[in-house]
Every structure is written in structure tokens, then in C-alpha cells.
Design a protein around this motif. Structure first.
Motif: not given
Length: 389
Positions: A363-388
Motif C-alpha cells: 500500500k505504501l513505499i518509502g523512497l528516501g529520507e525526506g519527510a514526504d518521501d512515503l508514497a501510496p503505491f500505484e502499480p502503473a506509476a511504479f512500472v513506468d519508473a521501472l522501465i524508464g
């Protein structure tokens, strides 16, 4: 002779008279001029009181009531967290830095002129290295083989679309990834338990999750049920103060279940939307501690059912994280996964494998040490970043 003596006497008297006049004149010149008016003397400078001095008579000080006394107010500045909508898209660059190798590696292999068995084995190896898991890897490779044959031509754009569709399907789009944090119809707040072992960034994740809830318009009460570490309660309270959320805590070494119970009670009294409870980091090898976590959940349920139990996992731990997940799932009913440190690993396939193992969504993924670096997990956006691009 008599005239001579008389002349001498007269001369002596004359010399004495002249000398007296000279001395008198000198004395008059040395005297200061007489002032016209007497000078006004300045009041003496008061000296410091000394031991033995008599005390001065007491002076009456003005008396103020409690309402009149002005107390200093040092309220911390309330921050406005970033909205959660589209947060994963904004953090895409952090995800792509670590995960791009997987997507680009797969595209490179699929773009070869001839897809022989050696190439398909390389594709399998790439997926397994990314911790996708054996069964999901075999499913993905079989579907890719079939679709590439049907496709015929394999332009880069076509391959990218094909791979993206299959990866999204593998992750799954049917699961409910929303956080159930809304107040119940009877006015009771939603209750969220955050669980996980030491070292995964659980308390930090709890604080960031509090910001996510505030950003979504929720009134939040935090429960610092990790009573074994005073630093954890202090840290959670600091996170709460930054967004205006109250933190309920107990004495160091106190009963975690009691703190959790009081947090929900306080949430009900304050009319909060959500009560977020940070539990102690449980080592999955400690049976007693795991039993205690079960007790926390049972005590909280005296107020009503728990709405979410989020298991925090470190994405960099790989298979060890899956072992932890299985043990926690036996003690409490996990409703969602929070994957932290996903920006620091190339093993993004853990998203697929942990969902398969537990049957619950990320449901959530952490992508850094910043205060707002916790994001709701979205499969399409995740795969988009995965492939580039």
C-alpha cells in the motif's frame, strides 16, 4: 648721634610695613573667589547593602491573577505536508535510479534480433535477481514468449508497451490499496497498527504515515506503544508536533497494550479520524514478544475492530523480509505492506513476491529520507519508473 639712631628705627619700621603689605597681597591672591550663591549638593550615591544593615521597610508589589499573567507560548510551527495524490510520480526519479537497471535490462534482451533459449534464460535470471520470485518469473516469461510471437515485429515502443502491460498485470491491479483511515459512522476513529522488526525504519515510517494522513485531511492521534525505547516515543512525538498531531505515550518500559488502549480512548475523546499506533520492533525469533503484539491488538479491539495492520519491511533485506512477513502474518492479520528503502535497492521485484506470499497488497513505499518521501503505491506509476523512458 640721637638723630642717627632715630633714622635707623624709622627705616626698620618702614621696611616691616612694606613686607607686611606684600605678604597680605599674596595671601589675598591665593584665596579663591567667594561664590555668589551657595552650590546645591548632589544626593549621595546609594551604596550596596552590606551584612548587618537594617532591612528597608517592605514595599507592596502589584498582585496579578492567573488570567492576567502572560505566559510565553512556544508552540512549534505546524507544517503542511505535500498532498499524497501523484506523490509517487513526483518521486519517480528516486525510484528509477535504483530500479531502471531491471527495466532497461529486460528491454535490451527483448530487443535482440534473435530470441533464442539462451536469451530467455538471461531474461529469467534478470527477473530472479530482482527478487520477483520463481513462480511469478515463470509466469511472466511464458506470457512474454507468447505475446512476442503474436506481435511479430518488435519495435522499441511496442516492446516497452508489452513489457509494461505484463509487469502491471503481474503486480496486480485488482487489490484494494487504499488506506482505511476514515472515521466510522458511529464517530469512532479508524485504528491503524504499524508493526515490524527493529531496523526497518518503522517509527520513522509511522511518523511519515501520520503526515500522509494529515495531508489527506485526517485529524490524527499517534500512539507511542514502543515503550522499550524512550527515543522512539520522543521521535514519534516530534513527528506529530510538526503536523499538529497529538501523541499519547506512557512510561518507559510500561505496558505497550495499555498505551495503545489509551491512544484509542484519547482519539475517541478528541473526535479524531484516525489513531495511528507505532508498536515496538518485534524480533520474529522472540516468541514472547510476538505474543505481546497479539495482546496489543486484542486490547485495542475492546474499543472496536482494528481497521489496518501495516507491516513495514525493508526492501533491501530480500528473502529475510519474506521470513519476517510470514511470522507476523501468523500473529496478526496483516492488511497491507509498507516497503521502505525501495530507492536503495535494485530488487524491486520484492513488491510482487511479498504480495504473493501474504496475499495482501503493497500500500505504501518509502523512497528516501525526506519527510514526504512515503508514497501510496500505484502499480502503473511504479512500472513506468521501472522501465524508464
Amino acid at each position: 648721634m640721637e638723630y642717627v639712631i632715630l633714622a635707623v628705627v624709622i627705616a626698620v619700621i618702614a621696611v616691616g610695613a612694606v613686607a607686611g603689605l606684600v605678604v597680605t597681597g599674596r595671601r589675598r591672591k591665593e584665596l579663591p573667589p567667594k561664590p555668589a550663591e551657595p552650590a546645591t549638593l548632589a544626593p549621595p550615591t546609594p551604596r550596596e547593602p552590606q551584612v548587618g544593615d537594617e532591612a528597608a521597610p517592605p514595599r507592596e508589589a502589584p498582585v496579578q491573577t492567573v488570567e492576567e499573567v502572560q505566559l510565553p507560548v512556544a508552540a512549534p510551527e505546524i507544517e503542511a505536508p505535500e498532498p499524497t495524490a501523484g506523490r509517487l510520480v513526483r518521486l519517480r526519479s528516486r525510484l528509477s535510479r535504483s530500479q531502471n537497471a531491471l527495466g532497461k535490462g529486460l528491454l535490451t534482451l527483448l530487443s535482440r534480433d534473435r530470441l533464442d533459449e539462451d536469451t530467455w534464460e538471461e531474461i529469467e535470471e534478470t527477473l530472479l535477481t530482482a527478487d520477483i520470485g520463481v513462480a511469478p518469473t515463470q509466469e511472466l516469461v511464458d506470457r512474454l514468449r507468447t505475446r512476442v510471437k503474436v506481435l511479430g515485429t518488435r519495435t522499441p515502443a511496442e516492446l516497452r508497451t508489452l513489457l509494461a502491460e505484463e509487469l502491471v498485470a503481474l503486480i496486480g491491479t485488482e487489490a484494494d490499496r487504499s488506506l482505511h483511515t476514515a472515521k466510522h459512522e458511529d464517530g469512532r476513529p479508524a485504528v491503524v497498527l504499524v508493526v515490524g522488526v527493529n531496523g526497518v525504519g518503522k517509527t520513522t515510517t509511522s511518523g511519515k504515515l501520520g503526515r500522509v494522513l494529515v495531508a489527506d485531511g485526517r485529524k490524527v492521534v499517534l500512539g507511542a506503544a514502543d515503550t522499550f525505547r524512550a527515543a522512539a516515543a520522543d521521535q514519534l512525538q516530534t513527528w506529530g508536533e510538526r503536523v499538529g498531531a497529538r501523541t499519547v505515550r506512557g512510561p518507559e518500559g510500561g505496558d505497550p497494550a495499555s498505551v495503545a488502549f489509551d491512544a484509542v480512548k484519547e482519539g475517541i475523546a478528541e473526535g479524531a479520524d484516525t489513531v495511528l499506533i507505532d508498536t515496538a520492533g518485534r524480533l520474529h525469533t522472540k516468541t514472547g514478544l510476538m505474543d505481546e503484539l497479539g495482546k496489543v491488538k486484542r486490547v485495542v479491539e475492546k474499543h472496536g475492530p482494528v481497521d489496518e495492520v501495516l507491516l513495514v519491511l525493508d526492501a533491501t533485506t530480500g528473502q529475510n523480509g519474506l521470513v519476517q512477513a510470514r511470522v507476523f502474518a501468523e500473529v496478526v492479520d496483516i492488511t497491507g505492506i509498507v516497503l521502505t528503502k525501495l530507492d536503495g535497492t535494485a530488487k524491486g521485484g520484492i513488491v510482487v513476491q511479498v504480495q504473493r506470499e501474504l496475499g495482501v497488497p503493497v500500500k505504501l513505499i518509502g523512497l528516501g529520507e525526506g519527510a514526504d518521501d512515503l508514497a501510496p503505491f500505484e502499480p502503473a506509476a511504479f512500472v513506468d519508473a521501472l522501465i524508464g523512458d
